[in-house]
Each structure stands twice: as structure tokens, then as C-alpha cells.
Design a protein around this motif. Structure first.
Motif, PDB file in Angstrom:
ATOM      1  N   ARG A 120       0.616   4.252  -2.730  1.00 60.33           N
ATOM      2  CA  ARG A 120       0.675   5.614  -2.192  1.00 60.33           C
ATOM      3  C   ARG A 120       1.588   6.659  -2.979  1.00 60.33           C
ATOM      4  NH1 ARG A 120      -3.583   6.629   0.550  1.00 60.33           N
ATOM      5  NH2 ARG A 120      -3.691   4.753   1.263  1.00 60.33           N
ATOM      6  N   GLU A 143       0.937  -1.205   0.090  1.00 58.65           N
ATOM      7  CA  GLU A 143       0.002   0.062   0.066  1.00 58.65           C
ATOM      8  C   GLU A 143       0.835   1.150   0.121  1.00 58.65           C
ATOM      9  OE1 GLU A 143      -3.745   2.145   2.023  1.00 58.65           O
ATOM     10  OE2 GLU A 143      -3.056   0.126   2.794  1.00 58.65           O
ATOM     11  N   ARG A 144       2.069   1.195   0.797  1.00 54.60           N
ATOM     12  CA  ARG A 144       2.796   2.412   0.773  1.00 54.60           C
ATOM     13  C   ARG A 144       3.493   2.724  -0.791  1.00 54.60           C
ATOM     14  NH1 ARG A 144       3.955   0.265   5.988  1.00 54.60           N
ATOM     15  NH2 ARG A 144       5.908  -0.860   5.222  1.00 54.60           N
ATOM     16  N   ILE A 170      -3.033   5.427  -6.136  1.00 51.76           N
ATOM     17  CA  ILE A 170      -4.112   4.843  -5.375  1.00 51.76           C
ATOM     18  C   ILE A 170      -5.555   5.073  -5.998  1.00 51.76           C
ATOM     19  CG2 ILE A 170      -5.607   5.136  -3.219  1.00 51.76           C
ATOM     20  CD1 ILE A 170      -2.989   3.802  -2.824  1.00 51.76           C
TER      21      ILE A 170
END
Length: 114
Positions: free
Chosen positions: A95, A91-92, A100
Motif C-alpha cells: 500500500r 499489505e502495508r 496495490i
């Protein structure tokens, strides 16, 4: 030790195809990942393509590129595209890459919303 890269395709019904991905997505496997996404996006009857990254332990730039190419291919076929079950480093990376919204990333477990 991480699990080896792999992709399984599931028919979730109602035109939804889910690619369940596991392992590390880096430059060594990005071509295979892209091919799996392209194949699923081009299947007859698929209206939504869901990429499930719950079991992915690493997402390198090549993996982000695969997701973006898959998004374009899905749109070309009139198919919605979503990335679900992102967490931790995966997810990082998404992002930081600023993708996203473009990829329709949803970090909440997809099954819990049903």
C-alpha cells in the motif's frame, strides 16, 4: 523465528499457475523470487499467474521490485498477474509503495472466493 524463503508452484487448472511463497522476501532472496516468477510467467499454457503471499512474513523493497518485474514479464507473455492473500506488514508495504492496483492485489483469501 521465521521460516526460510521458499516458493512452490501449483497448477490450479484452466491455465492458472499459483506461486505459493513463504518466509521473508528481501534483497538476499529477491533474485531467486524474480527467477521463480519469470519462469512461471513464461510457461506454455499459463494464462494467469497468481502470487500467493499468505505465508510471507516480510516484504522489503527488493521484493516489491521482484513483483513489479514479474508483472511486466507476465504482461509480455499475455498472462494476467494477481497477488493474493496479503496481510499485515506485507499489505502495508504494498500500500505504501503504491502498487496495490498495478499488481492486482487482493487481500481476501483466494480459495474462499471459489
Amino acid at each position: 523465528m521465521t521460516s526460510p524463503f521458499g516458493v512452490r508452484t501449483h497448477d490450479d487448472g484452466d491455465g492458472v499457475a499459483r506461486l505459493v511463497v513463504r518466509g521473508e522476501i528481501d534483497s538476499d532472496v529477491s533474485a531467486a523470487f524474480t527467477e521463480a516468477i519469470m519462469g512461471a510467467a513464461g510457461q506454455s499454457g499459463v494464462s494467469t499467474l497468481v502470487i500467493d503471499l499468505r505465508q510471507v512474513s516480510l516484504l522489503a523493497a527488493a521484493g516489491v521490485r521482484s513483483l513489479l518485474e514479474g508483472h511486466v514479464e507476465a504482461a509480455r507473455h499475455g498472462c494476467a498477474f494477481r497477488v493474493v492473500n496479503t496481510q499485515g506488514i506485507v499489505e502495508r508495504v504494498l500500500r505504501v509503495a503504491g502498487v496495490i492496483e498495478v499488481l492486482g492485489v487482493d487481500s481476501a483469501p483466494a480459495r474462499a472466493r471459489r
